[in-house]
Scaffold this motif. Structure first.
Motif, PDB file in Angstrom:
ATOM      1  N   ALA A   1     -33.560 -46.608 161.742  1.00  0.00           N
ATOM      2  CA  ALA A   1     -32.948 -45.499 162.471  1.00  0.00           C
ATOM      3  C   ALA A   1     -33.043 -44.190 161.679  1.00  0.00           C
ATOM      4  CB  ALA A   1     -31.487 -45.819 162.786  1.00  0.00           C
TER       5      ALA A   1
ATOM      6  N   ASP B   1     -36.706 -43.004 161.779  1.00  0.00           N
ATOM      7  CA  ASP B   1     -37.022 -42.484 163.115  1.00  0.00           C
ATOM      8  C   ASP B   1     -36.424 -41.101 163.331  1.00  0.00           C
ATOM      9  OD1 ASP B   1     -38.441 -44.766 163.734  1.00  0.00           O
ATOM     10  OD2 ASP B   1     -36.880 -45.621 165.020  1.00  0.00           O
ATOM     11  N   GLU B   2     -35.170 -40.922 162.895  1.00  0.00           N
ATOM     12  CA  GLU B   2     -34.530 -39.616 163.050  1.00  0.00           C
ATOM     13  C   GLU B   2     -35.282 -38.537 162.274  1.00  0.00           C
ATOM     14  OE1 GLU B   2     -30.312 -37.267 162.330  1.00  0.00           O
ATOM     15  OE2 GLU B   2     -30.297 -39.457 162.291  1.00  0.00           O
TER      16      GLU B   2
ATOM     17  N   HIS C   1     -38.165 -34.714 163.266  1.00  0.00           N
ATOM     18  CA  HIS C   1     -38.076 -33.307 162.867  1.00  0.00           C
ATOM     19  C   HIS C   1     -39.455 -32.653 162.870  1.00  0.00           C
ATOM     20  CE1 HIS C   1     -33.882 -33.358 161.838  1.00  0.00           C
ATOM     21  NE2 HIS C   1     -34.032 -34.286 160.913  1.00  0.00           N
TER      22      HIS C   1
ATOM     23  N   ALA D   1     -29.730 -36.951 159.074  1.00  0.00           N
ATOM     24  CA  ALA D   1     -29.978 -38.391 158.968  1.00  0.00           C
ATOM     25  C   ALA D   1     -29.148 -39.071 157.876  1.00  0.00           C
ATOM     26  CB  ALA D   1     -31.463 -38.649 158.728  1.00  0.00           C
TER      27      ALA D   1
ATOM     28  N   HIS E   1     -25.564 -39.195 159.002  1.00  0.00           N
ATOM     29  CA  HIS E   1     -25.398 -40.190 160.064  1.00  0.00           C
ATOM     30  C   HIS E   1     -25.375 -41.608 159.498  1.00  0.00           C
ATOM     31  CE1 HIS E   1     -27.316 -36.996 162.859  1.00  0.00           C
ATOM     32  NE2 HIS E   1     -26.018 -36.818 162.747  1.00  0.00           N
TER      33      HIS E   1
END
Length: 110
Positions: A30, A33-34, A38, A80, A83
């Motif tokens: 995750a 991927d985040e 960008h 990221a 998060h």
């Protein structure tokens, strides 16, 4: 051979309610991927290493040179990485972010 990669992270440990572990690849996938979403990023790799109870998040981000590296670093850390810390309930999760500049890019540090 042993690896210092973390395979799973303990989310809850309660003898009466049971134990919950989170697969580390779910988190690292995750995060990567985040970051790859960008503008200015061509590739991102994420990993968790160290102890299950005290992991280190490592990110390697390959840039394409279209975005200022400092700006991108700020977005990665405050996006990221933040998060991941929130999802794991670990606001103090240490993180190492390595930015890989494209060949021929300016390497001035200001």
């Amino acid at each position: 051979m042993r690896s210092d990669r973390v395979g799973g992270l303990p989310l809850s440990r309660d003898a009466e309610r049971g134990y919950t572990d989170l697969d580390a690849t779910a988190v690292t996938g995750a995060v990567a991927d985040e970051v790859e979403g960008h503008r200015g990023v061509t590739r991102a790799r994420a990993g968790l290493s160290g102890a299950r109870t005290a992991p280190l998040l490592t990110l390697t981000v390959t840039l394409d040179g279209r975005v200022d590296a400092g700006e991108l670093h700020h977005r990665v850390v405050h996006g990221a990485v933040a998060h991941a810390r929130q999802a794991l309930g670990r606001p103090d999760l240490p993180a190492r972010v390595e930015l890989v500049l494209p060949p021929g890019a300016r390497r001035d540090v200001r």
